[in-house]
Design an enzyme around this catalytic site. Structure first.
Site, PDB file in Angstrom:
ATOM      1  N   SER A 100      33.217  76.754  21.855  1.00 12.51           N
ATOM      2  CA  SER A 100      33.483  75.968  23.064  1.00 12.51           C
ATOM      3  C   SER A 100      33.768  74.512  22.694  1.00 12.51           C
ATOM      4  O   SER A 100      33.428  74.047  21.594  1.00 12.51           O
ATOM      5  CB  SER A 100      32.281  76.029  24.015  1.00 12.51           C
ATOM      6  OG  SER A 100      31.159  75.387  23.441  1.00 12.51           O
ATOM      7  N   HIS A 101      34.373  73.802  23.626  1.00 15.45           N
ATOM      8  CA  HIS A 101      34.674  72.389  23.415  1.00 15.45           C
ATOM      9  C   HIS A 101      33.415  71.614  23.031  1.00 15.45           C
ATOM     10  O   HIS A 101      33.418  70.842  22.068  1.00 15.45           O
ATOM     11  CB  HIS A 101      35.309  71.788  24.675  1.00 15.45           C
ATOM     12  CG  HIS A 101      35.581  70.333  24.564  1.00 15.45           C
ATOM     13  ND1 HIS A 101      34.687  69.376  25.006  1.00 15.45           N
ATOM     14  CD2 HIS A 101      36.626  69.653  24.033  1.00 15.45           C
ATOM     15  CE1 HIS A 101      35.185  68.178  24.759  1.00 15.45           C
ATOM     16  NE2 HIS A 101      36.362  68.305  24.175  1.00 15.45           N
ATOM     17  N   ALA A 102      32.325  71.821  23.764  1.00 19.22           N
ATOM     18  CA  ALA A 102      31.093  71.080  23.498  1.00 19.22           C
ATOM     19  C   ALA A 102      30.580  71.332  22.086  1.00 19.22           C
ATOM     20  O   ALA A 102      30.162  70.404  21.390  1.00 19.22           O
ATOM     21  CB  ALA A 102      30.020  71.454  24.522  1.00 19.22           C
TER      22      ALA A 102
ATOM     23  N   THR B 160      32.068  71.094  29.219  1.00 18.97           N
ATOM     24  CA  THR B 160      32.836  69.895  28.885  1.00 18.97           C
ATOM     25  C   THR B 160      34.284  70.286  28.628  1.00 18.97           C
ATOM     26  O   THR B 160      34.589  71.449  28.380  1.00 18.97           O
ATOM     27  CB  THR B 160      32.291  69.167  27.641  1.00 18.97           C
ATOM     28  OG1 THR B 160      32.477  69.990  26.494  1.00 18.97           O
ATOM     29  CG2 THR B 160      30.822  68.808  27.804  1.00 18.97           C
TER      30      THR B 160
END
Length: 109
Positions: free
Chosen positions: A65-67, A42
């Protein structure tokens, strides 16, 4: 579906929902409230989907991470770095995501 997909436990909690494979922004409209978002990765463009999803499963990523970060902000279970999730989880299958254990298992209907 048999077996389980494992990855990095990114946000604790358990969620039961329909696995929805989202390959690109063109698939965003397929996600319904309560679905489990299953994707490769994502980025900020995907953030609105987190407000619909019961849980997040990504093939790539780690705790930063973004997610993982957005799942924690939205308080939904997340498993990241789950290699082959897009292959092993059939679109439309009922799955149970355990964000504390880092597992995604199929559930018989």
């Amino acid at each position: 579906m048999t077996g389980a997909v494992t990855g990095v436990p990114a946000n604790p909690g358990r969620a039961l929902g329909t696995a929805r494979l989202v390959r690109s922004v063109d698939d965003f409209g397929r996600l319904r409230p309560g679905d489990v978002l299953v994707c490769r990765t994502t980025d900020p463009a995907w953030t609105p989907l987190f407000h619909l999803a019961a849980a997040i499963v990504t093939e790539t990523g780690g705790l930063l991470s973004h997610a993982a970060i957005v799942a924690r902000e939205c308080r939904i279970p997340a498993v990241v770095g789950a290699a082959d999730a897009m292959t092993l989880l059939p679109d439309g299958a009922q799955v149970l995501v355990d964000g504390a254990l880092g597992t995604v298992t199929g559930v018989a209907r």
